[in-house]
Design a protein around this motif. Structure first.
Motif, short mmCIF file in Angstrom:
data_model
loop_
_atom_site.label_atom_id
_atom_site.label_comp_id
_atom_site.label_asym_id
_atom_site.label_seq_id
_atom_site.Cartn_x
_atom_site.Cartn_y
_atom_site.Cartn_z
N PRO A 189 0.63 -0.97 -0.17
CA PRO A 189 0.11 -0.07 0.13
C PRO A 189 0.87 1.32 -0.23
O PRO A 189 2.11 1.21 0.34
N LYS A 300 9.56 0.62 13.01
CA LYS A 300 8.64 -0.20 13.15
C LYS A 300 8.56 -1.30 12.16
O LYS A 300 8.70 -0.72 10.74
N GLY A 303 3.79 -5.07 8.88
CA GLY A 303 3.04 -6.20 9.30
C GLY A 303 2.02 -5.56 10.10
O GLY A 303 1.36 -4.58 10.31
N SER B 152 7.73 9.31 13.18
CA SER B 152 7.10 9.09 11.72
C SER B 152 6.66 7.59 11.40
O SER B 152 6.24 7.20 10.32
N ASN B 153 6.93 6.76 12.42
CA ASN B 153 6.31 5.52 12.22
C ASN B 153 5.08 5.26 11.56
O ASN B 153 4.04 5.73 12.38
N THR B 154 4.65 4.56 10.54
CA THR B 154 3.22 4.69 9.99
C THR B 154 2.56 3.73 10.58
O THR B 154 3.06 2.54 11.16
N SER B 155 1.05 3.87 10.84
CA SER B 155 0.26 2.96 11.46
C SER B 155 -0.46 2.16 10.04
O SER B 155 -1.14 1.15 10.46
N THR B 156 -0.15 2.43 9.01
CA THR B 156 -0.60 1.60 7.77
C THR B 156 -0.23 0.25 8.00
O THR B 156 0.95 -0.08 8.09
N ARG B 157 -1.18 -0.52 7.72
CA ARG B 157 -1.11 -2.05 8.05
C ARG B 157 -0.68 -2.63 6.32
O ARG B 157 -1.82 -2.43 5.44
N ILE B 158 -0.11 -3.68 6.35
CA ILE B 158 0.07 -4.40 4.91
C ILE B 158 -1.15 -5.30 4.83
O ILE B 158 -1.46 -5.91 3.71
N ARG B 160 -1.61 -8.52 6.36
CA ARG B 160 -1.32 -9.68 6.49
C ARG B 160 -2.03 -10.51 7.34
O ARG B 160 -2.64 -10.14 8.53
#
Lengths: 303, 175
Positions: A189, A300, A303, B152-158, B160
């Motif tokens: 994404p 981070k 996953g 800035s670690n994103t919270s978007t999950r891939i 899985r």
């Protein structure tokens, strides 16, 4: 950051010039392929109208906007590279009879995405984000035999290319790639892509700074540093970063500032050097790997 | 060589104070006496004589007009010279004191008035260790880059859904 390979502008401009005349002669013939151009050319009052009608004005405006956004050190070389890339994009470019194979298309896509990503430094956050979006579109575009979207394998290859071109040693970046890579078959994404690109470029900056730091610590003439001194600096940085895990934002900045100030660092260096315990010297690769590990620990995982 | 007293003008004492002069109570411990030499002809200062009145330590600074092309500089000739061994006792409180040229660190006249006392020089960098301010600058930049990424670690999950790499239907979680 890796410098853009800047070919001699005159050579590349000459290559681009060769394609340009294709527009002018076509305008003078009345062939069925380009009726609008020839008619418009005949009706053009002056050179300015002609340029506008064939789209040169628009092309130059887009190019100048890119220059303004990216603010390169050498604008002429940047523009030459830009037009060269534009030429690659058009299907009539290579002059080849059959369309290029999947692999070549893939390589071209990667090359173009890389070019976009390097236009702005990550600290120019708005420009960088724009370029990341363009790169994502470029890689996700569907083709004749390609489904739209960015797959994990292309993403991994892009990450490896960025790190390789940024001259970061493989062992140093491998742990990061393990953390942020996606599986080959997965669809990546946009948010994951953007975070991954930012992390990658920032790591390259970090490794460059660590290299400069090592040069300050190394013994003159040798490529190694005193192990205790090097470890003391890394431990101080680790301590300052660790404070951010427990304390809230303003307090942890103050604490890091006091830990990493010249006075306390001088104390730490002094203590380390005064130990006088025998030890093997620390080579540059080991220092970079350990420093990068401190950075990667705060990333981070996907996953 | 006979000693000749040099005419000088002694100005009134000035107390050095920190803070608001009106509100601070009592007199602080430092007083300054300005002594000027109105005679233009150069002379060699051999001795300073005075009577002490309850001063414990004395420092002497001299401003010498050495030559026309170099500006006049202030030089410390004597720093914290002890006049009273115990400031709370009477010893030395009202004594006559003579200070001679040779009591200052350097022997000859020009050096005495032109070279500062050694303790005025800055502490040199430790031998063999890297410059801490440059090291600090690099380390702080590295810290800032890491903190930026942490923030800035994103919270978007891939997205899985596997359990340890396995997509076996029986293992898929329901969350």
């Amino acid at each position: 950051m890796a410098a853009l390979p800047a070919p001699l502008p005159s050579l590349k401009m000459a290559a681009v010039e060769k394609r340009r005349p294709a527009v002018a002669p076509a305008a003078s013939f009345t062939d069925n392929g380009r009726p609008s151009v020839s008619r418009a050319a005949a009706a053009a009052e002056n050179e300015e109208d002609f340029l506008r009608q064939v789209g040169v004005t628009e092309m130059l405006r887009a190019a100048l906007l890119k220059v303004l956004e990216a603010r390169p050190e050498e604008p002429i070389a940047f523009l030459a590279h830009y037009f060269e890339n534009m030429g690659l994009r058009s299907p009539a470019s290579g002059g080849a009879g059959e369309p290029p194979g999947q692999l070549l298309l893939q390589q071209q896509r990667l090359g173009r995405a890389l070019w976009h990503l390097r236009l702005a430094h990550h600290s120019q956050r708005t420009a960088f984000n724009n370029n990341v979006s363009v790169a994502y579109e470029c890689l996700s575009a569907g083709g004749r035999r390609k489904r739209p979207g960015l797959d994990g394998r292309t993403y991994s290859e892009l990450l490896k290319r960025i790190c390789r071109d940024g001259e970061a040693p493989e062992e140093v970046v491998a742990p990061l790639l393990r953390k942020i890579q996606c599986r080959d078959h997965e669809a990546v994404p946009r948010g994951v892509f953007r975070a991954g690109m930012l992390t990658c470029f920032v790591l390259l900056d970090f490794v460059a700074r660590a290299g400069a730091l090592f040069r300050l610590l190394e013994a003159p003439g040798l490529a190694v540093a005193d192990r205790h001194v090097g470890q003391a600096v890394l431990d101080t940085l680790e301590g300052a970063l660790g404070a951010g895990d427990h304390t809230a934002a303003p307090a942890c900045y103050l604490e890091a500032g006091s830990r990493l100030g010249p006075d306390s660092l001088a104390l730490a260096l002094d203590r380390a050097a005064a130990g006088r315990r025998p030890s093997s010297p620390m080579p540059r690769e080991e220092f970079l790997e350990k420093a990068a590990a401190l950075f990667i620990a705060k990333v981070k995982p996907v996953g | 060589m006979s000693r000749v007293p040099v005419p000088c003008h002694v100005k009134g004492t000035v107390t050095l104070q920190v803070g608001d002069v009106r509100t601070s109570q009592g007199r602080p411990g430092v007083l300054v006496i300005d002594v000027t030499f109105p005679s233009v002809s150069p002379f060699e200062l051999q001795e300073i004589t005075f009577k002490n009145y309850y001063t414990a330590f004395l420092s002497i600074r001299v401003r010498q007009h050495a030559s026309t092309h170099s500006p006049a500089k202030w030089v410390t000739c004597l720093r914290d010279y002890c006049l009273m061994p115990d400031p709370h006792s009477e010893e030395g409180a009202q004594e006559y004191v003579s200070l001679f040229k040779h009591q200052s660190p350097s022997m000859t006249f020009p050096k005495w008035l032109s070279h500062p006392v050694p303790c005025e020089q800055p502490i040199p960098l430790l031998e063999g260790l890297p410059d801490p301010s440059r090291v600090s600058s690099e380390v702080q930049q590295m810290w800032a880059l890491t903190e930026m990424i942490r923030a800035s670690n994103t919270s978007t999950r891939i997205g899985r859904f596997d359990v340890d790499g396995c997509y076996d239907l029986n293992l898929l979680s329901y969350t």
